[in-house]
Write a protein that holds these residues in place. Structure first.
Motif, mmCIF file in Angstrom:
data_model
loop_
_atom_site.group_PDB
_atom_site.id
_atom_site.type_symbol
_atom_site.label_atom_id
_atom_site.label_comp_id
_atom_site.label_asym_id
_atom_site.label_seq_id
_atom_site.Cartn_x
_atom_site.Cartn_y
_atom_site.Cartn_z
ATOM 1 N N VAL A 1 0.866 -1.178 0.000
ATOM 2 C CA VAL A 1 0.000 0.000 0.000
ATOM 3 C C VAL A 1 0.899 1.223 0.000
ATOM 4 O O VAL A 1 1.820 1.321 0.823
ATOM 5 C CB VAL A 1 -0.934 0.016 1.231
ATOM 6 N N ALA A 2 0.626 2.166 -0.914
ATOM 7 C CA ALA A 2 1.423 3.385 -1.004
ATOM 8 C C ALA A 2 0.971 4.379 0.056
ATOM 9 O O ALA A 2 -0.187 4.391 0.476
ATOM 10 C CB ALA A 2 1.309 4.005 -2.395
ATOM 11 N N GLU A 3 1.921 5.214 0.507
ATOM 12 C CA GLU A 3 1.627 6.170 1.572
ATOM 13 C C GLU A 3 0.928 7.414 1.040
ATOM 14 O O GLU A 3 0.771 7.613 -0.162
ATOM 15 C CB GLU A 3 2.934 6.568 2.272
ATOM 16 N N ASN A 4 0.477 8.239 1.991
ATOM 17 C CA ASN A 4 -0.048 9.579 1.725
ATOM 18 C C ASN A 4 -1.241 9.585 0.785
ATOM 19 O O ASN A 4 -1.280 10.292 -0.221
ATOM 20 C CB ASN A 4 1.052 10.493 1.172
ATOM 21 N N GLY A 5 -2.251 8.752 1.096
ATOM 22 C CA GLY A 5 -3.521 8.827 0.379
ATOM 23 C C GLY A 5 -3.502 8.296 -1.028
ATOM 24 O O GLY A 5 -4.359 8.681 -1.844
ATOM 25 N N SER A 6 -2.578 7.402 -1.347
ATOM 26 C CA SER A 6 -2.511 6.887 -2.716
ATOM 27 C C SER A 6 -3.562 5.821 -2.988
ATOM 28 O O SER A 6 -3.943 5.603 -4.133
ATOM 29 C CB SER A 6 -1.119 6.311 -2.982
ATOM 30 N N GLN A 7 -4.049 5.107 -1.973
ATOM 31 C CA GLN A 7 -5.022 4.051 -2.165
ATOM 32 C C GLN A 7 -6.153 4.205 -1.164
ATOM 33 O O GLN A 7 -5.992 4.809 -0.092
ATOM 34 C CB GLN A 7 -4.362 2.670 -1.994
ATOM 35 N N HIS A 8 -7.330 3.603 -1.526
ATOM 36 C CA HIS A 8 -8.496 3.669 -0.663
ATOM 37 C C HIS A 8 -9.263 2.360 -0.762
ATOM 38 O O HIS A 8 -9.044 1.555 -1.670
ATOM 39 C CB HIS A 8 -9.411 4.844 -1.042
ATOM 40 N N GLY A 9 -10.188 2.155 0.189
ATOM 41 C CA GLY A 9 -11.110 1.029 0.121
ATOM 42 C C GLY A 9 -10.488 -0.285 0.539
ATOM 43 O O GLY A 9 -9.505 -0.356 1.270
ATOM 44 N N GLN A 10 -11.051 -1.386 0.010
ATOM 45 C CA GLN A 10 -10.617 -2.734 0.372
ATOM 46 C C GLN A 10 -9.315 -3.072 -0.326
ATOM 47 O O GLN A 10 -9.150 -2.846 -1.523
ATOM 48 C CB GLN A 10 -11.704 -3.736 -0.009
ATOM 49 N N VAL A 11 -8.408 -3.696 0.468
ATOM 50 C CA VAL A 11 -7.110 -4.064 -0.087
ATOM 51 C C VAL A 11 -6.824 -5.554 0.048
ATOM 52 O O VAL A 11 -5.915 -6.061 -0.603
ATOM 53 C CB VAL A 11 -5.986 -3.259 0.582
ATOM 54 N N ALA A 12 -7.579 -6.289 0.880
ATOM 55 C CA ALA A 12 -7.326 -7.720 1.062
ATOM 56 C C ALA A 12 -8.544 -8.359 1.717
ATOM 57 O O ALA A 12 -9.425 -7.665 2.257
ATOM 58 C CB ALA A 12 -6.079 -7.964 1.907
ATOM 59 N N VAL A 13 -8.609 -9.709 1.658
ATOM 60 C CA VAL A 13 -9.668 -10.483 2.305
ATOM 61 C C VAL A 13 -9.012 -11.664 3.004
ATOM 62 O O VAL A 13 -8.255 -12.419 2.401
ATOM 63 C CB VAL A 13 -10.723 -10.974 1.300
ATOM 64 N N VAL A 14 -9.285 -11.827 4.298
ATOM 65 C CA VAL A 14 -8.765 -12.940 5.085
ATOM 66 C C VAL A 14 -9.825 -14.035 5.108
ATOM 67 O O VAL A 14 -10.996 -13.785 5.426
ATOM 68 C CB VAL A 14 -8.421 -12.495 6.514
ATOM 69 N N ASN B 1 -8.488 2.804 6.440
ATOM 70 C CA ASN B 1 -9.286 3.775 7.194
ATOM 71 C C ASN B 1 -8.774 5.196 7.022
ATOM 72 O O ASN B 1 -9.553 6.117 6.801
ATOM 73 C CB ASN B 1 -9.277 3.427 8.688
ATOM 74 N N GLN B 2 -7.487 5.363 7.149
ATOM 75 C CA GLN B 2 -6.890 6.699 7.123
ATOM 76 C C GLN B 2 -5.814 6.725 6.047
ATOM 77 O O GLN B 2 -4.629 6.567 6.327
ATOM 78 C CB GLN B 2 -6.308 7.054 8.493
ATOM 79 N N SER B 3 -6.234 6.928 4.844
ATOM 80 C CA SER B 3 -5.286 6.881 3.726
ATOM 81 C C SER B 3 -4.256 7.996 3.821
ATOM 82 O O SER B 3 -3.078 7.793 3.553
ATOM 83 C CB SER B 3 -6.042 6.966 2.402
ATOM 84 N N LYS B 4 -4.675 9.187 4.215
ATOM 85 C CA LYS B 4 -3.750 10.314 4.296
ATOM 86 C C LYS B 4 -2.733 10.149 5.427
ATOM 87 O O LYS B 4 -1.642 10.696 5.377
ATOM 88 C CB LYS B 4 -4.537 11.608 4.510
ATOM 89 N N ALA B 5 -3.127 9.417 6.439
ATOM 90 C CA ALA B 5 -2.236 9.268 7.594
ATOM 91 C C ALA B 5 -1.125 8.258 7.366
ATOM 92 O O ALA B 5 -0.167 8.211 8.141
ATOM 93 C CB ALA B 5 -3.045 8.867 8.830
ATOM 94 N N ILE B 6 -1.219 7.423 6.341
ATOM 95 C CA ILE B 6 -0.207 6.393 6.103
ATOM 96 C C ILE B 6 1.105 7.071 5.733
ATOM 97 O O ILE B 6 1.168 7.854 4.788
ATOM 98 C CB ILE B 6 -0.671 5.431 4.995
ATOM 99 N N ILE C 1 1.486 -5.813 5.574
ATOM 100 C CA ILE C 1 1.178 -4.728 4.645
ATOM 101 C C ILE C 1 2.420 -3.859 4.543
ATOM 102 O O ILE C 1 2.802 -3.179 5.507
ATOM 103 C CB ILE C 1 -0.028 -3.908 5.123
ATOM 104 N N THR C 2 3.061 -3.905 3.411
ATOM 105 C CA THR C 2 4.273 -3.119 3.184
ATOM 106 C C THR C 2 3.891 -1.742 2.673
ATOM 107 O O THR C 2 3.158 -1.613 1.686
ATOM 108 C CB THR C 2 5.191 -3.821 2.175
ATOM 109 N N ILE C 3 4.364 -0.707 3.359
ATOM 110 C CA ILE C 3 4.072 0.671 2.971
ATOM 111 C C ILE C 3 5.138 1.121 1.976
ATOM 112 O O ILE C 3 6.338 1.042 2.257
ATOM 113 C CB ILE C 3 4.054 1.595 4.194
ATOM 114 N N GLU C 4 4.676 1.573 0.804
ATOM 115 C CA GLU C 4 5.602 2.027 -0.228
ATOM 116 C C GLU C 4 5.929 3.498 -0.027
ATOM 117 O O GLU C 4 5.078 4.306 0.363
ATOM 118 C CB GLU C 4 5.008 1.780 -1.607
ATOM 119 N N ASP C 5 7.157 3.850 -0.320
ATOM 120 C CA ASP C 5 7.677 5.174 -0.008
ATOM 121 C C ASP C 5 7.326 6.195 -1.081
ATOM 122 O O ASP C 5 7.269 5.893 -2.267
ATOM 123 C CB ASP C 5 9.202 5.090 0.149
ATOM 124 N N VAL C 6 7.083 7.440 -0.618
ATOM 125 C CA VAL C 6 6.968 8.618 -1.478
ATOM 126 C C VAL C 6 7.913 9.656 -0.886
ATOM 127 O O VAL C 6 7.977 9.816 0.341
ATOM 128 C CB VAL C 6 5.511 9.146 -1.504
#
Length: 1219
Positions: A727-740, A786-791, A825-830
């Motif tokens: 998942v990319a940081e700073n609001g790059s993605q939203h919504g569902q990202v995986a299902v367990v 939940n908080q895309s901008k906060a990532i 969940i690996t956070i990708e850098d910007v």
């Protein structure tokens, strides 16, 4: 006055008269002298711990007039003090603080009522140990691997003390270690720079998984409130978590395993279960089992669950030499390699006893014990023996030795003759399952029956010596007779005192009969005897010959048909009567004991049983079976139960004797065994009821055990659904990202996914709860942002969602949750972060004379949370200022910086590019910039300022030694160590030289050094001397090394010549002061005398002025009358030459003549004109000067006038108005 003009005699007389009158005039007109402060009223040194209200110092001034003085103080910093005006006493009004304001100025004043004087006084605050060290952070925690090498740095803390000198040097201590054990007490140590070092080995499993250190920081002490005080910080706690590493082998939960299995067990039969666990409790790696060694390879194998099963044909008889046991070496190996890259495994020996089953028949062997080997060659079916006719009893038959061998355990061999009757002797003996007897016995269907009734004794040949040869009825019994009921397993034994003969197989009971004796005459009716049985409950089973008295049984006897209370005894009453007259009779009771044999099989009270048991319920009672044996004796009706069938090892049965042949068998689950419906839901068992008699039969019954399903299995998570995502940081993605995804083998399971924990890490280091609100997990397993901008990648680059599945319908007492699973969940850098500087626990101190160009004097470190090119940092120096001790700031361009990197940390090395001035005392403030170098977009930068403290040459201390330079150099390390121990400073040795022989006293060489504290301060000569004298050990060591003198470089270089020069300079200064004073007095006298001469000339000129003529211009001070041309009649000069342009306001009296000179007229002659031309000077600029001084100042007429000028002096207190 023109050149060559002679001074009149009267004028000369007046001049000389003025010289004599001058002292009196000076005294009479002297002004009030102002007061002045003493010379030492320039600076004052005050300790910062001076109490408020205490006397600080005194203001002292002197006044020549002895006037009453009034003191005061003003300025922005005057609020620190209060001054008593009339005494000059100064008291402290506000507390001082060296750390806030170490020097300041106040304006002091003094007044005598007429004159007021002010002066700047410098107040220097002297530091005291009034501050305790303060930790830069109060909550510390870290995690370390249990394999961390001894000597490694665990953590670093930093405490700062604002005080200077030794009071500002911080010393760290570890006050307490929790848990407090002998091992942990010295497990950690702390260095002088705050680094905590591991002193011993760690162990997550054997020592502790957590430690807590109580840390304290104290200074080295200093003066405070007139006492030597050591200040300490508030203790802080450091929490250390030990991370378990795979360094231990697995362990079996039991030290010894043993089990038994029948030799006829089928393949796949479970024998026992072994269990091993990972020795690293914090890892709990799964274990794989294997049989690494076996005394009987291939007989057994082991599954992944640790259950040992039968894998081949078992034969107990092959294990006779091994004690009927098989030894198995079971090895448990962890799934993953240990930290050394090797397999972690452990082995244990398992003993499996193979129990015997009667699967071999007895065989005859023609051999003699104990030489029999029981080989097939020795086996024989037919035997032949020879015996002489009329041979005596108990004589062995020659060449007839028969040995029977049964390899089965406890194989009892019973001897019997195939047919006919035979009386003889058997020799008893036993050895290893071989039974041989040589005694008179009666054998029925292979069972030795020899129980004595009415005094007869019974002994069998099973494992013990048989009855001794001789009368089997004992010494008081002559004959034992027995009757074999034809074809039945019942033998009746009768013992008679008078009976004779022996019982033999097939003989009729009582061949001799019941003998009776009558004393009547033989051959008559009186002696004829008749036998009869009286009526009784069991008479119908017997017949009695009336003539012979022979007693026979009419049919087979059944012990079970006899009243149990009789104990198998039948009492018959025999009536003997004669035939005489009268008939005489005699009764005798004949007791017949019917021996019980095991001729009845146990009988179950049900034809089959059906039980129900819940799964996962160990140690529970499954059901009860009940059986009855009709045999009357306990030896034959005792019932034992056994289990067989598939899965019988999961159960156990315990018998309970109820009495009267009844017994119950309780079917239980072992305490360590629980059933699993999902593995096996039905068990078909066979329960056997049997008597202890090895030859007895058994009865079986089928038992059906149904396993009741319960919701006992926890759900499981699908590993494929837990694969990591990005998942990319700073609001790059939203919504569902995986299902367990989860599953449960139980029916009616109701699952939901729960979020157990969120782990936030940056570069493998826990960053706390920073990312807790970034993601959420729904009950159906959906993972949302939940908080895309906060990532933020720089704050957390890996979010681990720890999830589990919960079965809401799980029965009580069972695990409702699955094992925890981790979704990474690996956070990708910007590129959005500027570089930041790493804190340095260093104080940079520069000794200029030791620093060479292009050599590092300080360094900075920086990191950038961005990755790749966005994290590359380049350092540069923006500005360098030198701040001297007096606060002056001077720009400096003498430093450069180079950049290097290691891993993701960039280091900037600060180096001087030129030599530094060793006389400067202060601090270099270096502003360093760290700028990243992104491949795309603008770069970001961060600045920091370093303080490089300089130690100037004033702190250079010279130590003189009595030894030569070479010896001092050889002892340099010892000298350095002694000085370091005494001062607790870093000693920088600058130079070691010999002293010139002309200047030598006691010393032959000297050593120059600096003594610098970590906070940048240095020791002066006086401080060093005091410290060394207070440390007797170090002083003794230094004296032993040749130390003789302590001093500064300048003081040590002085010599007698310098002292002489100083004396001469002092005398010269004193002489100069005398000359200045004399010159000043002469000038003052000259000025006063010239003023008087000019005044007299002006008076003379005024007498020539015409009477009644009023001047049109302003009056000339010092004259009485002015003419129209404003001429001074005494000087005979026109006013324009006098330059008296008086425009200032004065009294009106200056414009009016007060005597008869008003009518005088003035005639200006040629000489007067020449004088005026010669004396003419341009008017001065600025305020109007004293008129006569202006007029007469430039006139140099002749020698006489020059002489007068030499004798004159100027007194500022006199003017012409005074005259």
């Amino acid at each position: 006055m023109a050149k060559g003009t002679q001074v009149p005699a009267d004028v000369m007389a007046q001049l000389w008269l003025s010289c004599f009158l001058l002292p009196a005039l000076v005294v009479s007109v002297a002004a009030n002298v102002p007061p002045k402060f003493l010379a030492n009223m320039t600076a004052v040194i005050l300790p910062e711990d001076l109490p408020v209200g205490a006397q600080a110092f005194w203001l002292v001034a002197e006044d020549q007039d002895n006037d009453s003085l009034t003191y005061g103080m003003s300025g922005p910093n005057a609020y620190f003090f209060t001054v008593t005006p009339h005494t000059g006493e100064v008291k402290l009004a506000s507390p001082l603080d060296y750390e806030t304001l170490y020097t300041f100025q106040v304006t002091i004043s003094v007044s005598d009522g007429s004159n007021y004087r002010q002066k700047e006084m410098q107040v220097i605050v002297e530091d005291r140990n009034d501050n305790a060290p303060v930790f830069q952070n109060t909550a510390f925690s870290t995690s370390i691997d249990e394999t961390l090498p001894v000597g490694s740095v665990v953590f670093s803390v930093l405490a700062q003390d604002k005080d200077t000198g030794s009071a500002g040097v911080v010393v760290y201590t570890i006050e307490k270690v929790i848990p407090s054990t002998g091992d942990s007490e010295h497990l950690f140590s702390i260095l002088a720079n705050g680094s905590i070092v591991l002193n011993g080995s760690l162990s997550y499993n054997n020592k502790s998984a957590f430690y807590q250190l109580e840390l304290k920081a104290c200074d080295m002490g200093g003066m405070f409130n007139n006492s030597f005080v050591i200040q300490c910080s508030v203790p802080v706690l450091l929490s250390i978590s030990v991370v378990d590493q795979p360094d231990l082998d697995p362990q079996f939960v039991r030290e010894f395993y043993s089990a038994s299995v029948a030799e006829d067990a089928a393949k796949g039969t479970s024998v026992l279960k072994v269990e091993a666990v990972d020795g690293d409790k914090g890892i709990n790696d799964p274990v794989i089992y294997s049989i690494s060694n076996s005394t009987k390879p291939g007989w057994f194998d082991i599954g992944a669950d640790g259950v040992i099963r039968v894998n081949g044909f078992l034969d107990r008889e092959e294990l006779l030499e091994e004690g009927e046991e098989v030894q198995l070496q079971v090895t448990a190996t962890e799934t993953h390699l240990n930290i050394h890259g090797q397999e972690a495994k452990v082995s244990t020996w398992v003993t499996v006893s193979v129990t015997d089953v009667n699967d071999h028949i007895p065989e005859f062997y023609n051999c003699s014990l104990p030489a029999c080997t029981f080989t097939p060659e020795e086996a024989q079916v037919n035997f032949t023996g020879y015996v002489d006719e009329h041979a005596s009893p108990r004589i062995p038959i020659d060449d007839l030795t028969m040995v029977v061998y049964d390899p089965d355990k406890a194989g009892v061999v019973a001897w019997a003759w195939a047919g006919g009757s035979w009386g003889g002797q058997w020799e008893p003996g036993s050895s290893a399952g071989v039974m041989w007897c040589w005694v008179a016995v009666l054998v029925v269907q292979g069972v030795v029956m020899e129980k004595g009734g009415a005094g007869c004794s019974l002994e069998t040949c099973v494992g013990k010596q048989c009855h001794p040869l001789g009368n089997p009825c004992g010494a008081d019994r002559k004959v034992c007779s027995s009757q074999l009921a034809g074809g039945h397993q019942t033998v009746t034994h009768l013992c008679y005192v008078e009976a004779q003969g022996k019982h033999h197989p097939g003989l009729e009971l009582g061949r001799e009969g019941v003998r009776a004796h009558d004393n009547d005459e033989p051959g008559t009716n009186n002696s004829r005897l008749l036998f009869s049985l009286l009526p009784g409950p069991y008479n119908h089973n017997f017949s009695l010959d009336p003539d012979t008295g022979l007693l026979r049984n009419l049919g087979p006897l059944d012990r079970e048909a006899i009243d149990p209370t009789l104990g198998g005894r039948i009492v018959l009453t025999v009536l003997v009567s004669d035939c005489g007259e009268p008939v005489l009779t005699t009764k005798v009771n004949v007791t017949i004991t019917v021996e019980d044999i095991n001729d009845n099989l146990p009988i179950f009270n049900q034809s089959s049983y059906k039980f129900m048991v819940k799964e996962e319920d160990p140690g529970m009672l499954v059901g009860v079976v009940k059986a009855w044996d009709a045999d009357q004796t306990e030896a034959n009706n005792r019932i034992s139960f056994s289990l067989s069938g598939s899965g019988a090892n999961n159960f156990m049965i315990r018998g309970l004797v109820l009495g009267a042949g009844w017994a119950e068998g309780y079917l239980w689950l072992p305490p360590d065994v629980s059933l699993d419906f999902e593995t096996q839901s039905v068990f078909n068992l066979t329960v056997s009821a049997e008597n202890p008699d090895p030859q007895g039969g058994e009865t079986t019954v089928y038992v059906l055990v149904n396993v009741e399903d319960v919701n006992d299995n926890p759900p499981t998570l699908d590993g494929a659904s837990l694969r990591g995502i990005h998942v990319a940081e700073n609001g790059s993605q939203h919504g569902q990202v995986a299902v367990v995804v989860a599953s449960d083998v139980d029916t009616k399971a109701q699952l939901e996914i729960q979020l157990v924990n969120i782990l936030c890490t940056k570069a493998g280091v826990d960053v706390g709860s920073l990312c807790w609100g970034w993601f959420s997990v729904a009950a159906n397993g959906s993972v949302y942002i939940n908080q895309s901008k906060a990532i933020d990648y720089e704050a957390c680059d890996l979010v681990t969602l720890v999830v589990r599945a919960c079965d809401l319908t799980t029965d009580a007492g069972f695990q409702a949750y699955s094992n925890n699973g981790s979704l990474f969940i690996t956070i990708e850098d910007v590129n959005d972060n500027a570089p930041y500087f790493l804190p340095e626990d260093k104080t940079f101190v520069i000794i200029p004379e030791l620093v060479l160009p292009n050599r590092e004097v300080a360094s900075v470190r920086a990191r950038d949370y961005d990755s790749g090119n966005n994290g590359v940092i380049l350092f540069s120096i923006l500005q360098v200022d030198f701040i001297s001790k007096d606060g002056a700031t001077i720009p400096f361009q003498g430093f450069g910086i180079s950049t290097s990197s290691e891993a993701d940390v960039f280091t900037g090395s600060i180096q001087p590019v030129t030599s530094l001035d060793s006389t400067l005392q202060g601090t270099y403030q270096v502003t360093v910039q760290a700028r990243d170098r992104p491949s795309v977009g603008p770069s970001l930068e961060t600045n920091t300022t370093l303080n490089l403290f300089t130690v100037d040459q004033s702190y250079r201390v010279r130590l003189q030694f009595s030894t030569p330079r070479e010896e001092v150099g050889a002892n340099r390390q010892e000298i350095n160590a002694a000085l370091t121990q005494a001062t607790r400073t870093t000693v920088y040795i600058v130079d070691i030289q010999d002293i010139d022989s002309a200047a030598r006293a006691r010393a032959n060489s000297y050593l120059d050094a600096y003594f610098v504290f970590p906070n940048g301060t240095a020791l002066t000569l006086d401080e060093l001397s005091l410290i060394i004298r207070s440390d007797q050990d170090s002083l003794t060591q230094l004296l032993r090394l040749g130390l003789v003198v302590l001093g500064t470089q300048e003081s040590q270089e002085s010599d007698p010549l310098n002292q002489l020069i100083s004396v001469i300079i002092g005398l010269g200064v004193a002489l100069l002061l005398v000359l200045v004073i004399m010159t000043t007095a002469f000038v003052c006298v000259r000025k006063s005398y010239n003023r008087k001469i000019r005044a007299m000339k002006a008076a003379k000129e005024a007498r020539k002025t015409a009477a009644g003529v009023m001047p049109s211009a302003l009056p000339i001070p010092g004259t009485n009358m002015y003419n129209t041309e404003r001429a001074n009649p005494m000087l005979n000069l026109p006013n324009k030459d006098l330059g008296l342009e008086y425009l200032s306001s004065s009294s009106d009296l200056d414009y009016v003549s007060l005597n008869s000179l008003d009518d005088n007229s003035v005639d200006v002659d040629k000489n007067s004109q020449e004088i005026k031309e010669m004396c003419h000077r341009p008017p001065p600029l600025g305020p109007d000067p004293e008129p006569l001084t202006v007029v007469l100042s430039g006139c140099q007429a002749d020698v006489s006038r020059q002489q007068l000028e030499e004798l004159s002096y100027t007194n500022a207190g006199l003017d012409t108005t005074d005259l």
